[in-house]
Design an enzyme around this catalytic site. Structure first.
Site, PDB file in Angstrom:
ATOM      1  CG  MET A   1      54.109  40.899  44.075  1.00  0.00           C
ATOM      2  SD  MET A   1      55.899  40.816  44.227  1.00  0.00           S
ATOM      3  CE  MET A   1      56.395  42.154  43.135  1.00  0.00           C
TER       4      MET A   1
ATOM      5  CB  SER B   1      51.000  44.145  42.882  1.00  0.00           C
ATOM      6  OG  SER B   1      51.413  43.797  41.582  1.00  0.00           O
TER       7      SER B   1
ATOM      8  CB  CYS C   1      42.086  38.135  34.397  1.00  0.00           C
ATOM      9  SG  CYS C   1      41.340  36.910  35.506  1.00  0.00           S
TER      10      CYS C   1
ATOM     11  CG  MET D   1      46.999  34.573  44.073  1.00  0.00           C
ATOM     12  SD  MET D   1      45.327  34.963  44.679  1.00  0.00           S
ATOM     13  CE  MET D   1      44.781  36.186  43.480  1.00  0.00           C
TER      14      MET D   1
ATOM     15  N   GLY E   1      51.927  43.787  37.441  1.00  0.00           N
ATOM     16  CA  GLY E   1      51.614  45.176  37.126  1.00  0.00           C
ATOM     17  C   GLY E   1      52.324  46.158  38.040  1.00  0.00           C
TER      18      GLY E   1
ATOM     19  CB  CYS F   1      38.963  37.318  41.758  1.00  0.00           C
ATOM     20  SG  CYS F   1      40.709  36.838  41.693  1.00  0.00           S
TER      21      CYS F   1
ATOM     22  N   GLY G   1      47.883  45.748  45.786  1.00  0.00           N
ATOM     23  CA  GLY G   1      47.997  47.059  45.135  1.00  0.00           C
ATOM     24  C   GLY G   1      46.669  47.722  44.886  1.00  0.00           C
TER      25      GLY G   1
END
Length: 345
Positions: free
Chosen positions: A1, A7, A191, A26, A4, A95, A119
């Site tokens: 999660m 998810s 990110c 994570m 956002g 990732c 998600g």
């Protein structure tokens, strides 16, 4: 999660279908590690609190898993090395490959849960004794391109509940459930580089600078000075600082010579490519196959012929493709189904 809406609704749909769930975020880096303030990036404390808020609303236990060391080693360092070697990386693919569907999958097994649920806008279909990865029905949000590395074992233990929904429907569900992030803005940036300045991130992270060098044309004539080779990628037009009187693009980078070759749009066209580290989701073909290919996330698929050649896959396009870039992924499709993908050489 992630904090956002996607998810969060994935968790809601799983609970609605009777699954026992735990929520997990994570922890991939500290904001101080990447040199940005907490408000500017995903995985911030605000995002964790949003995820925790939704998990509490769904009566789900919630955990934050510290995967910072693996993220640094397998995503950030690979990102930096690819730029230093002249390629253009795709850290979102790495990732997914090394964190979500390797580390998180290991944690799933340790905790004795059946599935990792995300998600992503994609779908999984089981037929004829094999799992297949499919596009999500919302083609404007389809994320199958970044999931090509999934193995049969990982697909067995993965669910994508959003694959049969549009983004608008997901936001509507989130609003109906009163989720705090129902209308939350979604970032389009990497990110750990939220401002999009990849070169500045690399220099800051590695504590070094990359020297200027010559821009050269297709004949090898010096036409200007670049500001460090990691600042450029194949197909780039903006930010070159060249007054050529006509549009020029980055065509090639030579790390050893520290040169950046520029040319016209026609110089960016490629009729074929080779890819390594190829993962076949469909059975690996023994003969050349007709299919379609994407060499970037936001491009239309193009018809091609693909053939295995030892440890690589050669893809020959029906018509030349623009700005095929080393380090990016080529993903092969048969209609809505992902056949497989690999890293462009």
């Amino acid at each position: 999660m992630s904090g956002g809406v996607d998810s969060s609704v994935a968790a809601f749909l799983m609970k609605k279908n009777g699954f026992e769930c735990i929520g997990a975020t994570m922890k991939l880096y500290d904001n101080e590690d990447i040199g940005v303030s907490s408000e500017k990036t995903c995985c911030s404390l605000d995002d964790i609190e949003d995820a925790r808020n939704v998990a509490r609303k769904l009566d789900m236990p919630y955990y934050v898993f510290n995967f910072k060391e693996d993220f640094e080693d397998k995503v950030i360092q690979k990102f930096i090395k690819t730029y230093e070697q002249g390629g253009t990386p795709n850290p979102c693919i790495d990732c997914n490959r090394f964190l979500k569907f390797e580390k998180l999958m290991q944690r799933r097994e340790e905790l004795k849960f059946d599935y990792v649920v995300t998600g992503h806008y994609a779908d999984i279909e089981y037929r004829d004794g094999r799992y297949y990865l499919k596009k999500g029905i919302d083609l404007s949000k389809d994320q199958s391109y970044v999931l090509y590395s999934l193995t049969q074992e990982q697909l067995t233990h993965t669910l994508f509940p959003l694959g049969k929904y549009t983004k608008a429907q997901i936001r509507e569900i989130a609003a109906q459930q009163g989720f705090i992030n129902a209308h939350k803005h979604e970032s389009q940036d990497i990110c750990f580089v939220p401002d999009g300045d990849y070169a500045a991130f690399i220099e800051r992270h590695e504590h070094k600078t990359y020297p200027p060098g010559p821009f050269v044309d297709q004949q090898g004539n010096v036409v200007g000075t670049h500001q460090g080779i990691i600042r450029y990628t194949v197909g780039q037009r903006k930010g070159l600082g060249l007054a050529a009187g006509h549009p020029v693009y980055v065509v090639k980078k030579d790390i050893a010579a520290n040169t950046v070759t520029v040319g016209g749009n026609q110089d960016l066209l490629s009729s074929e490519l080779a890819a390594a580290a190829f993962n076949w989701i469909a059975p690996q073909p023994q003969q050349p196959i007709r299919c379609c290919a994407k060499t970037r996330y936001n491009m239309r698929e193009v018809p091609c012929t693909a053939q295995c050649e030892g440890d690589t896959v050669r893809v020959v396009f029906d018509e030349p493709v623009r700005a095929v870039t080393a380090g990016q992924a080529v993903v092969l499709y048969d209609g809505d189904y992902v056949l497989g993908g690999g890293t462009i050489l």
